[in-house]
Design an enzyme around this catalytic site. Structure first.
Site, PDB file in Angstrom:
ATOM      1  N   GLU A 158      15.694 -53.895  42.931  1.00  0.00           N
ATOM      2  CA  GLU A 158      17.132 -54.187  42.815  1.00  0.00           C
ATOM      3  C   GLU A 158      17.744 -54.759  44.092  1.00  0.00           C
ATOM      4  OE1 GLU A 158      18.942 -50.571  41.366  1.00  0.00           O
ATOM      5  OE2 GLU A 158      17.603 -50.471  39.642  1.00  0.00           O
ATOM      6  N   ASN A 201      11.072 -55.576  41.130  1.00  0.00           N
ATOM      7  CA  ASN A 201      11.632 -54.959  39.918  1.00  0.00           C
ATOM      8  C   ASN A 201      13.160 -55.035  39.944  1.00  0.00           C
ATOM      9  OD1 ASN A 201      11.082 -53.270  37.540  1.00  0.00           O
ATOM     10  ND2 ASN A 201      12.129 -51.624  38.646  1.00  0.00           N
ATOM     11  N   HIS A 237      17.218 -52.180  30.442  1.00  0.00           N
ATOM     12  CA  HIS A 237      18.138 -51.132  29.975  1.00  0.00           C
ATOM     13  C   HIS A 237      19.189 -51.819  29.098  1.00  0.00           C
ATOM     14  CE1 HIS A 237      16.521 -48.059  32.598  1.00  0.00           C
ATOM     15  NE2 HIS A 237      16.623 -48.876  33.631  1.00  0.00           N
ATOM     16  N   GLU A 266      11.410 -50.308  32.437  1.00  0.00           N
ATOM     17  CA  GLU A 266      12.288 -49.138  32.269  1.00  0.00           C
ATOM     18  C   GLU A 266      13.020 -49.224  30.932  1.00  0.00           C
ATOM     19  OE1 GLU A 266      14.842 -48.587  35.682  1.00  0.00           O
ATOM     20  OE2 GLU A 266      13.242 -49.135  37.072  1.00  0.00           O
ATOM     21  N   ASP A 268      14.940 -48.959  27.647  1.00  0.00           N
ATOM     22  CA  ASP A 268      15.660 -48.065  26.742  1.00  0.00           C
ATOM     23  C   ASP A 268      16.772 -48.871  26.084  1.00  0.00           C
ATOM     24  OD1 ASP A 268      17.443 -48.088  28.954  1.00  0.00           O
ATOM     25  OD2 ASP A 268      17.057 -45.998  29.458  1.00  0.00           O
TER      26      ASP A 268
HETATM   27  O1  G3I Z   1      17.453 -32.774  40.700  1.00  0.00           O
HETATM   28  C1  G3I Z   1      18.854 -32.679  40.996  1.00  0.00           C
HETATM   29  C2  G3I Z   1      19.365 -31.299  40.653  1.00  0.00           C
HETATM   30  O2  G3I Z   1      18.746 -30.337  41.458  1.00  0.00           O
HETATM   31  C3  G3I Z   1      20.877 -31.289  40.859  1.00  0.00           C
HETATM   32  O3  G3I Z   1      21.406 -30.058  40.450  1.00  0.00           O
HETATM   33  C4  G3I Z   1      21.533 -32.398  40.030  1.00  0.00           C
HETATM   34  C5  G3I Z   1      23.050 -32.459  40.271  1.00  0.00           C
HETATM   35  O4  G3I Z   1      23.548 -33.761  40.192  1.00  0.00           O
HETATM   36  O5  G3I Z   1      20.966 -33.620  40.419  1.00  0.00           O
HETATM   37  C6  G3I Z   1      19.576 -33.721  40.186  1.00  0.00           C
HETATM   38  O6  G3I Z   1      19.136 -34.970  40.609  1.00  0.00           O
HETATM   39  C7  G3I Z   1      19.465 -36.068  39.771  1.00  0.00           C
HETATM   40  C8  G3I Z   1      18.175 -36.779  39.405  1.00  0.00           C
HETATM   41  O7  G3I Z   1      18.445 -37.940  38.650  1.00  0.00           O
HETATM   42  C9  G3I Z   1      17.247 -35.890  38.574  1.00  0.00           C
HETATM   43  O8  G3I Z   1      17.836 -35.582  37.359  1.00  0.00           O
HETATM   44  C10 G3I Z   1      20.375 -37.011  40.532  1.00  0.00           C
HETATM   45  O9  G3I Z   1      21.627 -36.387  40.751  1.00  0.00           O
HETATM   46  C11 G3I Z   1      20.560 -38.292  39.747  1.00  0.00           C
HETATM   47  O10 G3I Z   1      21.274 -39.229  40.552  1.00  0.00           O
HETATM   48  C12 G3I Z   1      19.219 -38.887  39.395  1.00  0.00           C
HETATM   49  O11 G3I Z   1      19.428 -40.019  38.579  1.00  0.00           O
HETATM   50  C13 G3I Z   1      18.347 -40.928  38.530  1.00  0.00           C
HETATM   51  C14 G3I Z   1      18.850 -42.313  38.908  1.00  0.00           C
HETATM   52  O12 G3I Z   1      17.773 -43.235  38.770  1.00  0.00           O
HETATM   53  C15 G3I Z   1      19.358 -42.340  40.337  1.00  0.00           C
HETATM   54  O13 G3I Z   1      19.581 -43.614  40.781  1.00  0.00           O
HETATM   55  C16 G3I Z   1      17.813 -40.939  37.099  1.00  0.00           C
HETATM   56  O14 G3I Z   1      17.197 -39.670  36.808  1.00  0.00           O
HETATM   57  C17 G3I Z   1      16.786 -42.053  36.938  1.00  0.00           C
HETATM   58  O15 G3I Z   1      16.473 -42.205  35.569  1.00  0.00           O
HETATM   59  C18 G3I Z   1      17.373 -43.363  37.442  1.00  0.00           C
HETATM   60  O16 G3I Z   1      16.376 -44.356  37.349  1.00  0.00           O
HETATM   61  C19 G3I Z   1      16.774 -45.672  37.729  1.00  0.00           C
HETATM   62  C20 G3I Z   1      15.552 -46.354  38.308  1.00  0.00           C
HETATM   63  O17 G3I Z   1      15.009 -45.586  39.348  1.00  0.00           O
HETATM   64  C21 G3I Z   1      15.891 -47.763  38.785  1.00  0.00           C
HETATM   65  N1  G3I Z   1      16.514 -48.543  37.734  1.00  0.00           N
HETATM   66  C22 G3I Z   1      17.662 -47.908  37.075  1.00  0.00           C
HETATM   67  C23 G3I Z   1      17.284 -46.524  36.550  1.00  0.00           C
HETATM   68  C24 G3I Z   1      18.440 -45.894  35.800  1.00  0.00           C
HETATM   69  O18 G3I Z   1      19.531 -45.638  36.629  1.00  0.00           O
END
Ligand code: G3I
Length: 445
Positions: A158, A201, A237, A266, A268
């Site tokens: 990105e 990517n 996405h 990715e 969905d």
């Molecule tokens: O694990 C913590 C947890 O301990 C805490 O209580 C909670 C509170 O907010 O957060 C949890 O972490 C979160 C993590 O996902 C696991 O669930 C983060 O806040 C959250 O920001 C994170 O989001 C991820 C996101 O990337 C962050 O940028 C998504 O799971 C993940 O699917 C997403 O993936 C991205 C790709 O890497 C790049 N392309 C876009 C895609 C979708 O956004």
């Protein structure tokens, strides 16, 4: 570098290797009814994003292990997870995923080495020279740990802005190192693990547009100057604001024509029922039409753990039931049959929940019922509400209530052709709880 199951396997005798090949052949012949095996029949992998903290859930692991041939750690290989403070690498969660995948004979995609997001604050505070060293150290640390174990790495993620400018996105790397940071990251990555495919990517690059044109120009430039790049990842996405582009295949093809592989990384698609299934079909067909499209990855196993869970964008619902989108993907991959649908006259259905409206004191829920591979004349689904909530009305279904469990049968809409869907809806008073109801397994007759 890790001493792994896979490394030990590489040291196997010729006899063992031959036996393994026979087992693999038997497996694929018997199982052209899973996503991974059907994709293998097309010379592709079919992967999913995986979160380490769900691997202990039996249904999650069973669905993952049965259906997929590649995994991408959803968050566990990102910089904040792997090098939270400078020079201190933490691989525990990522190792769990890689070990699980290898134990199941799955491949692993690496995501991601250099990205502006999920970046620990110490990185942003470095000066240019230190930042360059830290970026290269991070690439070497991660790729060295998994050397020989990752089929493709998202080296840079990105790096281009949205909108029509085609400009680079502001980030510590871009702002302090300039455009050259991408090239430097790829050169470092090639030296760190020469066997891994190195990908750029991005999202919103799935069709031909200003952003994908900018990425295209960069890849063309890299190829012309011998900068090591092997693949481009198209995140894919999709939802109603960002639908599957009509020129998706054409866009994948023009990148492939530059001499790189393309991967759907990715995937969905928000939605449900036959419309969602049709969109998934378009994506799979586009990949299969491009010979250098080497594989597809969906961004999660089940709707309930999707980053867009409200949009139910994946192939399995929150109860790990196969959705119409699953059947569509399997069929587009040339798969035959479906393990959840015996094809022997057994009547099956799936129930998928969506919240369709939301306000402070209440919400509307909808459950979509989809017949399996045989026509059905009736169905039954259960909806269990959180204790505080109560249902004030329900339509297109006939409920009986026992405590906070509603058992819903058809009103006028019991008869469904194979693969066809209907839905019932209901209005809920939250009474202080915003939690989602649980929808039980659908039964058909
Ligand atoms: O694990 C913590 C947890 O301990 C805490 O209580 C909670 C509170 O907010 O957060 C949890 O972490 C979160 C993590 O996902 C696991 O669930 C983060 O806040 C959250 O920001 C994170 O989001 C991820 C996101 O990337 C962050 O940028 C998504 O799971 C993940 O699917 C997403 O993936 C991205 C790709 O890497 C790049 N392309 C876009 C895609 C979708 O956004």
């Amino acid at each position: 570098m890790r001493m792994t199951v896979r490394r030990l396997t590489r040291a196997a005798t010729a006899g063992l290797v031959a036996a393994a090949a026979l087992t693999a052949a038997a497996h694929s012949a018997e199982a052209a009814d899973t996503l991974g095996s059907a994709a293998a029949g097309q010379g592709r992998y079919f992967g999913t994003a995986v979160a380490a903290n769900h691997l202990g859930e039996a249904d999650y692991a069973a669905t993952l292990d049965r259906e997929f041939s590649s995994v991408t750690p959803e968050n566990e290989m990102k910089w904040d997870a792997t090098e939270p403070s400078r020079g201190t690498f933490t691989f525990g969660s990522a190792d769990r995923i890689v070990d699980h995948a290898q134990g199941q004979g799955m491949d692993v995609r690496g995501h991601t080495l250099v990205w502006h997001s999920q970046l620990p604050s110490w990185v942003g505070s470095l000066g240019a020279s230190d930042l360059r060293t830290a970026m290269n150290d991070h690439i070497n640390g991660l790729m060295g740990h998994y050397k020989g174990e990752i089929h493709s790495w998202d080296v840079v993620n990105e790096a281009f802005q949205d909108g029509g400018s085609g400009a680079r996105r502001s980030s510590p790397f871009q702002d302090k190192l300039g455009n050259g940071f991408i090239e430097e990251a790829f050169r470092t990555a090639r030296a760190a693990d020469p066997a891994a495919k190195l990908c750029y990517n991005d999202y919103n690059t799935d069709g031909v547009n200003a952003k994908s044109n900018a990425v295209y120009d960069m890849v063309e430039d890299f190829k012309s100057r011998g900068v090591p790049i092997d693949c481009v990842g198209f995140q894919s996405h999709f939802n109603s604001n960002s639908p599957v582009p009509s020129d998706y295949r054409q866009n994948l093809q023009r990148f492939a024509d530059l001499g790189v592989d393309v991967q759907i990384t990715e995937l969905d698609i928000e939605g449900s029922g036959s419309a969602q299934a049709a969109d998934y079909t378009k994506v799979v067909e586009a990949c299969l039409a491009v010979s250098r499209c080497t594989g597809m990855t969906v961004w999660g196993v089940t709707d309930k753990y999707s980053w867009r869970s409200g949009g139910t964008p994946l192939l399995f619902d929150g109860n790990y039931q196969e959705k119409p989108a699953y059947d569509a993907v399997l069929s587009a991959l040339g798969g035959s049959g479906d393990p959840g649908d015996p094809g022997d006259g057994t009547l099956t259905c799936t129930a998928t929940y969506t919240r369709t409206a939301d306000w402070s004191s209440g919400y509307n829920g909808q459950v979509t019922i989809t017949a399996g591979g045989e026509p059905i004349s009736s169905w039954t689904a259960t909806v269990t509400l959180p204790a505080q909530q109560s249902v004030s009305s329900l339509w297109n279904g006939t409920p009986t209530r026992s405590g906070n469990v509603m058992t819903v049968r058809p009103s006028w809409n019991g008869t469904l052709a194979a693969g066809a869907s209907t839905s019932f809806g209901f209005t809920v008073a939250k009474n202080g709880s915003d939690a989602a109801p649980a929808v039980g397994t659908c039964t058909a007759s």
